[in-house]
Scaffold this active site. Structure first.
Site, PDB file in Angstrom:
ATOM      1  N   HIS A 273      40.954 126.504 -47.301  1.00 43.47           N
ATOM      2  CA  HIS A 273      42.370 126.410 -47.704  1.00 43.47           C
ATOM      3  C   HIS A 273      42.495 126.277 -49.231  1.00 43.47           C
ATOM      4  O   HIS A 273      43.034 125.301 -49.751  1.00 43.47           O
ATOM      5  CB  HIS A 273      43.054 125.237 -47.009  1.00 43.47           C
ATOM      6  CG  HIS A 273      44.540 125.384 -46.910  1.00 43.47           C
ATOM      7  ND1 HIS A 273      45.272 124.869 -45.875  1.00 43.47           N
ATOM      8  CD2 HIS A 273      45.446 125.987 -47.728  1.00 43.47           C
ATOM      9  CE1 HIS A 273      46.557 125.151 -46.047  1.00 43.47           C
ATOM     10  NE2 HIS A 273      46.689 125.835 -47.173  1.00 43.47           N
TER      11      HIS A 273
ATOM     12  N   MET B  60      56.658 139.647 -45.922  1.00 44.59           N
ATOM     13  CA  MET B  60      56.800 140.229 -47.255  1.00 44.59           C
ATOM     14  C   MET B  60      57.711 139.352 -48.115  1.00 44.59           C
ATOM     15  O   MET B  60      58.756 139.768 -48.598  1.00 44.59           O
ATOM     16  CB  MET B  60      57.333 141.662 -47.168  1.00 44.59           C
ATOM     17  CG  MET B  60      57.306 142.428 -48.493  1.00 44.59           C
ATOM     18  SD  MET B  60      55.658 142.630 -49.187  1.00 44.59           S
ATOM     19  CE  MET B  60      55.153 144.181 -48.423  1.00 44.59           C
ATOM     20  N   GLY B  61      57.273 138.097 -48.301  1.00 42.93           N
ATOM     21  CA  GLY B  61      57.946 137.209 -49.235  1.00 42.93           C
ATOM     22  C   GLY B  61      57.333 137.373 -50.612  1.00 42.93           C
ATOM     23  O   GLY B  61      56.785 138.428 -50.949  1.00 42.93           O
ATOM     24  N   ARG B  62      57.395 136.316 -51.415  1.00 42.29           N
ATOM     25  CA  ARG B  62      56.869 136.398 -52.780  1.00 42.29           C
ATOM     26  C   ARG B  62      55.382 136.720 -52.788  1.00 42.29           C
ATOM     27  O   ARG B  62      54.929 137.610 -53.514  1.00 42.29           O
ATOM     28  CB  ARG B  62      57.100 135.071 -53.513  1.00 42.29           C
ATOM     29  CG  ARG B  62      58.561 134.691 -53.728  1.00 42.29           C
ATOM     30  CD  ARG B  62      58.627 133.352 -54.455  1.00 42.29           C
ATOM     31  NE  ARG B  62      59.983 132.875 -54.671  1.00 42.29           N
ATOM     32  CZ  ARG B  62      60.656 132.103 -53.829  1.00 42.29           C
ATOM     33  NH1 ARG B  62      60.073 131.716 -52.697  1.00 42.29           N
ATOM     34  NH2 ARG B  62      61.880 131.701 -54.106  1.00 42.29           N
ATOM     35  N   ILE B  63      54.610 136.001 -51.970  1.00 40.69           N
ATOM     36  CA  ILE B  63      53.161 136.203 -51.967  1.00 40.69           C
ATOM     37  C   ILE B  63      52.810 137.549 -51.334  1.00 40.69           C
ATOM     38  O   ILE B  63      51.920 138.260 -51.801  1.00 40.69           O
ATOM     39  CB  ILE B  63      52.459 135.048 -51.247  1.00 40.69           C
ATOM     40  CG1 ILE B  63      52.714 133.735 -52.005  1.00 40.69           C
ATOM     41  CG2 ILE B  63      50.960 135.302 -51.124  1.00 40.69           C
ATOM     42  CD1 ILE B  63      52.273 132.484 -51.261  1.00 40.69           C
TER      43      ILE B  63
ATOM     44  N   SER C  77      47.988 132.217 -44.782  1.00 35.45           N
ATOM     45  CA  SER C  77      49.279 131.552 -44.643  1.00 35.45           C
ATOM     46  C   SER C  77      49.105 130.172 -44.029  1.00 35.45           C
ATOM     47  O   SER C  77      48.876 129.189 -44.731  1.00 35.45           O
ATOM     48  CB  SER C  77      50.226 132.411 -43.798  1.00 35.45           C
ATOM     49  OG  SER C  77      51.475 131.788 -43.653  1.00 35.45           O
ATOM     50  N   ARG C  78      49.196 130.078 -42.712  1.00 34.33           N
ATOM     51  CA  ARG C  78      48.987 128.832 -41.983  1.00 34.33           C
ATOM     52  C   ARG C  78      48.194 129.138 -40.717  1.00 34.33           C
ATOM     53  O   ARG C  78      48.421 130.161 -40.048  1.00 34.33           O
ATOM     54  CB  ARG C  78      50.320 128.182 -41.608  1.00 34.33           C
ATOM     55  CG  ARG C  78      51.073 127.563 -42.786  1.00 34.33           C
ATOM     56  CD  ARG C  78      50.377 126.308 -43.291  1.00 34.33           C
ATOM     57  NE  ARG C  78      51.139 125.621 -44.328  1.00 34.33           N
ATOM     58  CZ  ARG C  78      50.990 125.824 -45.631  1.00 34.33           C
ATOM     59  NH1 ARG C  78      50.103 126.722 -46.058  1.00 34.33           N
ATOM     60  NH2 ARG C  78      51.700 125.130 -46.510  1.00 34.33           N
TER      61      ARG C  78
ATOM     62  N   GLU D 150      42.804 121.372 -39.624  1.00 35.35           N
ATOM     63  CA  GLU D 150      41.972 121.307 -40.819  1.00 35.35           C
ATOM     64  C   GLU D 150      41.652 119.857 -41.177  1.00 35.35           C
ATOM     65  O   GLU D 150      42.478 118.963 -40.934  1.00 35.35           O
ATOM     66  CB  GLU D 150      42.681 121.988 -41.994  1.00 35.35           C
ATOM     67  CG  GLU D 150      42.955 123.456 -41.760  1.00 35.35           C
ATOM     68  CD  GLU D 150      43.728 124.113 -42.896  1.00 35.35           C
ATOM     69  OE1 GLU D 150      43.911 125.339 -42.850  1.00 35.35           O
ATOM     70  OE2 GLU D 150      44.192 123.381 -43.815  1.00 35.35           O
TER      71      GLU D 150
END
Length: 333
Positions: free
Chosen positions: A286, A155-158, A237-238, A267
């Site tokens: 991506h 629950m960061g900015r994104i 995310s990753r 990737e």
């Protein structure tokens, strides 16, 4: 003599003016091909600044080959492609581009969730393959989004921006984070819970956590077994946060209902990637922050980060903040 800055992928000339005024600028001339390793090492050897992409591995070898290097500026919010600890030891600032891509990435994350739930890509292919012969009551029936439970891991900015979008669908919002996000709780009605509780309860499990040594392969066999069989997994995310073999097994065995993936462990992927055999996997290359407006803002911020460091000022956004303090800059980071 002007300092030398190398850019590892072709970016619009229009954003480069602040750099060109203070530095000699070199740039890999291709937009769709990564800079070869030998070229990167050669250019790093004379560079004081590197303008990098998430596809560039800026590891100890690169840093050791760059005795003049002062700043590595990643055109991304993530920086797991950079050896930050080694850079800090060498007094090299590592910069990124947070904030400017938050809403754009949240838009894509929620679009991926919606496309996965309502089988949008699969349905489009159904027409393109000339398979639409008749209407039937359950033809390509997907899953509702409204009034369901979304579980956001990270629950960061994104994550917070994605949760904001979920409120428009009257979703119950659960989240798991390394620390409580009181703002999300107060403004969005999000409920903090353990990862186990989130996996057990969420209809949509959305991965937006950073990739670290602690989160690598966080979504494992055990994690997918904890999820509802009707749940859909979303990763924007990753790729390294997911054990892709475990995800493959979970989809094959029907342990989850589907997945929406914008990122992968390695990737780019090819059409024969095992996860692409499933019709209930929505896969994207991506493109989380890939709007024209946002990518230009990211490039501009990356240029500003490098220009600020070369001019003796603090960058707009720096990962190894302790280095700014060490250098005694009074500018805000």
């Amino acid at each position: 003599m002007k300092p030398y800055v190398y850019i590892t992928r072709k970016v619009p000339e229009s954003v480069l003016q602040p750099l060109q005024e203070i530095a000699e600028v070199g740039m890999w001339p291709h937009e769709d091909q990564p800079v070869p390793r030998d070229v990167l090492l050669k250019e790093a050897a004379r560079a004081e600044g590197l303008f990098t992409m998430v596809s560039d591995q800026i590891d100890a070898e690169v840093l050791n080959a760059a005795p003049k290097l002062k700043v590595v500026a990643n055109m991304a919010v993530g920086y797991d492609n950079i050896a930050v600890a080694e850079a800090t030891e060498k007094d090299i600032m590592v910069c990124n581009t947070p904030d400017v891509l938050t809403d754009t990435t949240a838009d894509l994350t929620f679009a991926l969730l919606m496309a996965s739930a309502r089988r949008v890509v699969e349905a489009s292919g159904y027409i393109r393959d000339n398979r639409w012969i008749n209407w039937s009551p359950l033809l390509l029936a997907g899953h509702d989004i409204h009034h369901k439970t979304i579980g956001i891991v990270g629950m960061g900015r994104i994550g917070q921006a994605t949760a904001k979008r979920a409120t428009g669908f009257d979703m119950k919002i659960l989240y798991h984070n390394r620390s409580r996000n009181e703002k999300a709780e107060q403004e969005l009605g999000a409920t903090y819970c353990s990862l186990d509780e989130l996996l057990e309860q969420a209809d949509f499990v959305v991965c937006l956590a950073p990739l670290t040594s602690e989160t690598k392969a966080l979504f494992s066999t055990e994690a997918f077994k904890e999820m509802k069989s009707s749940a859909i997994f979303i990763n924007a995310s990753r790729g390294g946060l997911v054990d892709e073999d475990a995800l493959y097994d979970a989809l094959k065995d029907g342990e989850i209902a589907g997945a929406g993936l914008d990122v992968f462990a390695s990737e780019p992927i090819k059409a024969d990637h095992p996860l692409l055999q499933f019709e209930n996997v929505t896969a994207l290359p991506h493109i989380g922050s890939a709007s024209l407006e946002t990518r230009m803002k990211m490039a501009e911020m990356t240029v500003t980060n490098i220009a600020n460091v070369l001019n003796g000022h603090a960058p707009v956004a720096v990962v190894n903040e302790d280095l700014v303090e060490k250098k005694g800059s009074n500018a805000s980071s």
